[in-house]
Scaffold this active site. Sequence first.
Site, PDB file in Angstrom:
ATOM      1  N   HIS A 214     151.312  -8.890 110.648  1.00  0.00           N
ATOM      2  CA  HIS A 214     150.433  -9.329 111.778  1.00  0.00           C
ATOM      3  C   HIS A 214     151.365  -9.723 112.856  1.00  0.00           C
ATOM      4  O   HIS A 214     152.694  -9.728 112.820  1.00  0.00           O
ATOM      5  CB  HIS A 214     149.566 -10.456 111.182  1.00  0.00           C
ATOM      6  CG  HIS A 214     148.766 -10.061 110.304  1.00  0.00           C
ATOM      7  ND1 HIS A 214     148.811  -9.800 108.938  1.00  0.00           N
ATOM      8  CD2 HIS A 214     147.294  -9.855 110.822  1.00  0.00           C
ATOM      9  CE1 HIS A 214     147.573  -9.492 108.436  1.00  0.00           C
ATOM     10  NE2 HIS A 214     146.733  -9.471 109.377  1.00  0.00           N
TER      11      HIS A 214
ATOM     12  N   LYS B  91     150.578 -15.391 114.345  1.00  0.00           N
ATOM     13  CA  LYS B  91     149.633 -15.571 113.115  1.00  0.00           C
ATOM     14  C   LYS B  91     150.428 -16.548 112.308  1.00  0.00           C
ATOM     15  O   LYS B  91     151.364 -16.449 111.860  1.00  0.00           O
ATOM     16  CB  LYS B  91     149.523 -14.401 112.361  1.00  0.00           C
ATOM     17  CG  LYS B  91     148.375 -14.860 111.345  1.00  0.00           C
ATOM     18  CD  LYS B  91     147.831 -13.558 110.542  1.00  0.00           C
ATOM     19  CE  LYS B  91     146.978 -13.725 109.352  1.00  0.00           C
ATOM     20  NZ  LYS B  91     145.737 -14.255 109.891  1.00  0.00           N
TER      21      LYS B  91
END
Length: 288
Positions: free
Chosen positions: A159, A163
């Site tokens: 990600h 994040k």
Amino acid sequence: MIRVCISGIGKTGKEIAKFLLEQKDIKLVSAICSPNSNKKGKDLGEIIGKGNTGVKIESSDKIEQIVFRTKPDVVVDFSSPEAAARNAKVFSKLKVNIVIGTTGFSDFTLKRLFLLANKHRNGIVYAPNITLGVNVLMLLTNLAANLLSSYDFQITEVHHKNKKDSPSGTAKKIADEIEKGIKHSGNDDTEVQVPITAIRAGGVVGKHDVMIIGEDDKIEISHESFSRKAFALGTLRAVKFIKGKVGYYEMNDVLNLKKVLNDYIQEENKSNKKRYKNLLGKNEIKAL
């Protein structure tokens, strides 16, 4: 017409708001941000690049007033884990249904969400895995674990660098599906623990890879979101599903993929029987 409030106007929240405004059967009636956000007081359209929408972004410390005034059927929450848990308590008391796409909840908080829905008789969809494609990946992974319970499983998720939760909520759900599949196969010999490698880099929206490795071969199942519109499509399905419902649900309930699979197997069985009837005579069928 479903009246929707969106809570959390970050990257994903903005994409979802933009998408929902385009839907003929959805009316976006309110938008909520954190009390210290610089988005507070602005028109939602100004933030998402859609011109004037008439929806003013308001602070989460005024949730009760916002709900009484705008009367949403469903709230879509993509805020922080702390804010989403806090907001869920208020929305549930007000009997507003919720779709929660926020990730990073503890097991304790998830149990509280379940209890909230049962106590206040509203509906909650908890969906850290809200994209449609990743739910298909989970179903396939569950099946593979059932069929290949002696193989080794490894999850890698990637990600964007901002994040915060690691590993992702989706990666944890994939691991749960693998564990369930192995247990349902009858393989109870050992405690199942699926290793997860989490990578935070660049601007990757979301990628999950499952490696299934045996002594002589390997299978890989992969899903990647190219844009946050994938989250918006899943959110729309969840919003339509939860309107008017009571109880705690997840995306597998929304999509009902296991029923789809069972229906497919039944149709295949019917097709096979028809094919055999065409190939074989009555006496030959009886002999089988």
